[in-house]
Design a protein around this motif. Structure first.
Motif, mmCIF file in Angstrom:
data_model
loop_
_atom_site.group_PDB
_atom_site.id
_atom_site.type_symbol
_atom_site.label_atom_id
_atom_site.label_comp_id
_atom_site.label_asym_id
_atom_site.label_seq_id
_atom_site.Cartn_x
_atom_site.Cartn_y
_atom_site.Cartn_z
ATOM 1 N N ARG A 1 -5.819 -2.566 -9.128
ATOM 2 C CA ARG A 1 -5.673 -1.099 -9.197
ATOM 3 C C ARG A 1 -4.262 -0.708 -9.616
ATOM 4 N N THR A 2 -3.279 -1.450 -9.119
ATOM 5 C CA THR A 2 -1.884 -1.178 -9.485
ATOM 6 C C THR A 2 -1.671 -1.417 -10.973
ATOM 7 N N VAL B 1 -6.116 -4.462 -4.845
ATOM 8 C CA VAL B 1 -5.031 -3.482 -4.962
ATOM 9 C C VAL B 1 -4.094 -3.856 -6.112
ATOM 10 N N ARG C 1 -3.162 1.352 -12.967
ATOM 11 C CA ARG C 1 -2.306 2.544 -12.974
ATOM 12 C C ARG C 1 -1.064 2.350 -13.835
ATOM 13 N N LEU D 1 4.883 1.773 -8.396
ATOM 14 C CA LEU D 1 3.908 0.775 -8.805
ATOM 15 C C LEU D 1 4.506 -0.588 -9.124
ATOM 16 N N ARG E 1 0.829 -1.210 0.000
ATOM 17 C CA ARG E 1 0.000 0.000 0.000
ATOM 18 C C ARG E 1 0.862 1.259 0.000
ATOM 19 N N ALA F 1 5.026 -2.147 -5.832
ATOM 20 C CA ALA F 1 3.720 -2.554 -5.288
ATOM 21 C C ALA F 1 3.261 -3.841 -5.944
ATOM 22 N N GLU F 2 3.391 -3.915 -7.258
ATOM 23 C CA GLU F 2 2.986 -5.118 -7.976
ATOM 24 C C GLU F 2 3.731 -6.350 -7.452
ATOM 25 N N PHE G 1 2.113 1.668 -3.448
ATOM 26 C CA PHE G 1 1.010 2.122 -4.296
ATOM 27 C C PHE G 1 0.765 3.618 -4.087
#
Length: 122
Positions: free
Chosen positions: A79-80, A76, A83, A53, A45, A56-57, A48
């Motif tokens: 969402r990642t 999430v 983005r 990103l 998070r 985060a992935e 993110f």
């Protein structure tokens, strides 16, 4: 300082709007405790929120691989990927999250948004 105290400090940084500071504190904790899903989720998070990103992935894929029933990690991750301009990949994870947690308006909104984008070929 012990890991629990560092986690608490990282949470404070995150909640205060400093996800980059939180990530710096969380990285060594994840390294020391790679199976701790709560710490890994907060790190994901933080990445993110700070637009790291790809990082985060990586964290979210690890969470999903370890626990495929983690609807929040799927959300999430979706969402990642959205983005990262990878909507077709995002769609799979958003569908899983929405199916597992049917009543969540945020999950449904993200799913609807990405479905429209994929259908439009964008």
């Amino acid at each position: 300082m012990d890991l629990l105290e560092e986690y608490r400090r990282a949470t404070l940084f995150f909640e205060a709007g400093d996800p980059t500071g939180a990530a710096r504190l969380l990285e060594p904790i994840v390294e020391a405790e790679p199976g701790n899903a709560s710490v890994r989720q907060l790190l994901a998070r933080a990445y993110f929120q700070s637009a790291q990103l790809v990082r985060a992935e990586t964290q979210l894929r690890e969470l999903v691989d370890r626990d495929p029933s983690d609807h929040y990690a799927h959300h999430v991750l979706g969402r990642t990927l959205e983005r990262l301009n990878r909507p077709a990949e995002a769609l799979r994870h958003l569908r899983i999250a929405a199916a597992m947690h049917n009543g969540n308006d945020d999950y449904r909104a993200a799913l609807d948004r990405v479905q429209l984008r994929v259908a439009a070929g964008r």
